[in-house]
Design an enzyme around this catalytic site. Structure first.
Site, mmCIF file in Angstrom:
data_model
loop_
_atom_site.group_PDB
_atom_site.id
_atom_site.type_symbol
_atom_site.label_atom_id
_atom_site.label_comp_id
_atom_site.label_asym_id
_atom_site.label_seq_id
_atom_site.Cartn_x
_atom_site.Cartn_y
_atom_site.Cartn_z
ATOM 1 N N PRO A 66 0.796 -1.241 0.000
ATOM 2 C CG PRO A 66 -0.876 -1.589 1.561
ATOM 3 C CD PRO A 66 0.438 -2.124 1.099
ATOM 4 C CB CYS B 47 19.130 30.374 1.076
ATOM 5 S SG CYS B 47 19.677 31.856 0.223
#
Length: 479
Positions: free
Chosen positions: A315, A388
């Site tokens: 799954p 950044c």
């Protein structure tokens, strides 16, 4: 108040009637707001969790993981029993793996699949029986294969001719007999991100059907390898059953041909079932997935006059994804006026280092205030991280209360899968802790990193410290 921002919102995003609501299916079942408006998960207030364990913080609802593990186990067991067959379900270690989670899922009757030596060792450390482990990977090293054979891993999913020869050499040297599956590509293209579709022909995993038959012939020449079946996986974050039915039909054609040369008692059809990240996502119910896929396989076997093999399923994120909620603290806000309207940016104290999926796949997430209920009109926001990078986006589009701002805690649901697993130290940001909650109790299952942890890996700093310590000892000796 900002000007109307709806023109910047994607078509699927609607202005909520209540920007504090918790969309069903996106959050763990235990998530709720208490009388003060604060978010509680597993019976514990978000602010209390952050106060005790810091922020960012990944909160994992143990009961949600266990409930979903049982649901998949029972759904596939019932579906195969309808046709006189049996099934097994594997938990995907790559989604999120710790010793605690490995114990939860195996206690609920699941097996575990791993794809590296590190994941294997975590599973073994958790006490997972080696026979319940499947070992995936397109580039397993000789040492990884040696370790897998040594501990008696239940199945190794073979991905190349080179791997077959490596295993042959290992088993010849050790006298072991290793059960294996061979991974094949059905050619069914999953309706998902290109990087998540794994059954098309031009990619790194598995064998084409044509090449698989030659690989199987070679395997059957080798005394140390026991081929027990085929494995196919069409992708990840998939809704619906059409792709699985088509893939199963194609794999059954190959399965039937290969059965003429020997028994193949197991067929692993993969999984990668989708979950809801936003309120508009509509995952296929577990019981429907199981019944329709298994019915299709059983019908295909009946037409071909071959017995139904044991069926295995993986799954993926569907077991652990919805169980996770990441808590952040809002640091700054910024209103950006554009030609089409205005957008509010909310910056949090984490970002792409703890959730790389938006940057990797353009993944969409939801968000809600966690430390209180907000007030004011819903405002279109973009939740961004502290890194950044302009692409450092946590939640691309969401409506939050107008007064959401610095100091508030923000909760992002459906982060249980692939967030901690893909986390990094980009910009030298320590990775957050993972805390399990259940019945009003919280337990750290993965310790959060500290700046000292980061510095400890820097050999230059360690060397300088060692030199300083040596100099001090020398000076003391001279005295």
């Amino acid at each position: 108040m900002l000007p109307p921002a709806d023109s910047l919102a994607p078509e699927w995003l609607r202005v909520p009637e209540d920007a504090n609501d918790l969309a069903p299916g996106v959050w763990p079942a235990s998530a709720r707001r208490d009388d003060t408006g604060q978010l509680r998960i597993g019976g514990i207030a978000a602010a209390d969790l952050v106060h005790a364990h810091g922020s960012p913080l990944l909160v994992l609802d143990e009961d949600e993981v266990r409930t979903r593990a049982r649901a998949f186990r029972d759904a596939f067991a019932a579906a195969t029993a309808e046709h006189g067959g049996t099934s097994r379900v594997y938990y995907a270690g790559k989604a999120f793996l710790s010793t605690a989670v490995a114990r939860w899922v195996t206690e609920e009757g699941l097996n575990v699949d791993v794809c590296t030596r590190g994941e294997l060792e975590v599973a073994l450390a958790a006490g997972v029986a080696p026979g319940r482990i499947g070992f995936h990977g397109n580039n397993k090293s000789v040492s990884e294969l040696e370790r897998a054979v040594e501990v008696g891993v239940g199945t190794i999913i073979v991905d190349s001719l080179i791997e077959i020869e490596r295993l042959a050499a290992i088993t010849a040297r050790t006298g072991a007999v290793q059960s294996i599956l061979i991974r094949v590509n059905s050619g069914v293209h999953a309706e998902t991100h290109d990087f998540l579709a794994t059954a098309h022909e031009d990619q790194k995993f598995g064998f084409s059907f044509a090449d698989a038959e030659g690989a199987v012939s070679r395997i059957r020449e080798l005394d140390g390898l026991r081929l027990i079946g085929l494995h196919c996986h069409i992708g990840s974050q998939i809704f619906g059953v059409g792709g699985f039915r088509e893939s199963a039909a194609r794999v059954l054609e190959l399965h039937e041909r290969l059965c003429q040369g020997g028994e193949l008692p197991l067929l692993n059809l993969g999984g990668g079932f989708g979950i809801a990240y936003t309120r508009v996502d509509d995952p296929t119910p577990i019981e429907l997935l199981a019944s329709e896929i298994v019915d299709a396989v059983a019908a295909g076997c009946a037409v071909r006059g071959i017995p139904l093999p044991e069926l295995a399923f993986e799954p993926g994120r569907a077991i652990v994804g919805t169980a996770g909620v990441t808590l952040y603290e809002i640091g700054t806000t910024k209103d950006v006026t554009l030609d089409a309207g205005s957008r509010r940016y909310l910056s949090v104290d984490g970002g792409m280092s703890d959730n790389a999926r938006p940057a990797l796949y353009g993944a969409q997430y939801s968000a809600r205030l966690a430390s209180r209920a907000g007030s004011g009109e819903p405002v279109l926001v973009r939740v961004v991280g502290k890194h950044c990078e302009s692409g450092d986006i946590v939640v691309d589009h969401e409506y939050l209360p107008e007064d959401a701002g610095p100091g508030d805690l923000l909760a992002v649901p459906a982060t249980g899968a692939y967030c901690a697993s893909l986390s990094s130290n980009y910009n030298h940001v320590p990775r957050p802790a993972v805390v399990a909650v259940s019945g009003g109790a919280a337990t750290v299952i993965v310790r959060g990193e500290t700046i000292d942890d980061l510095l400890a890996r820097d050999a230059g700093i360690a060397g300088a410290r060692a030199a300083d310590t040596g100099a001090v000892r020398l000076a003391e000796g001279e005295r």
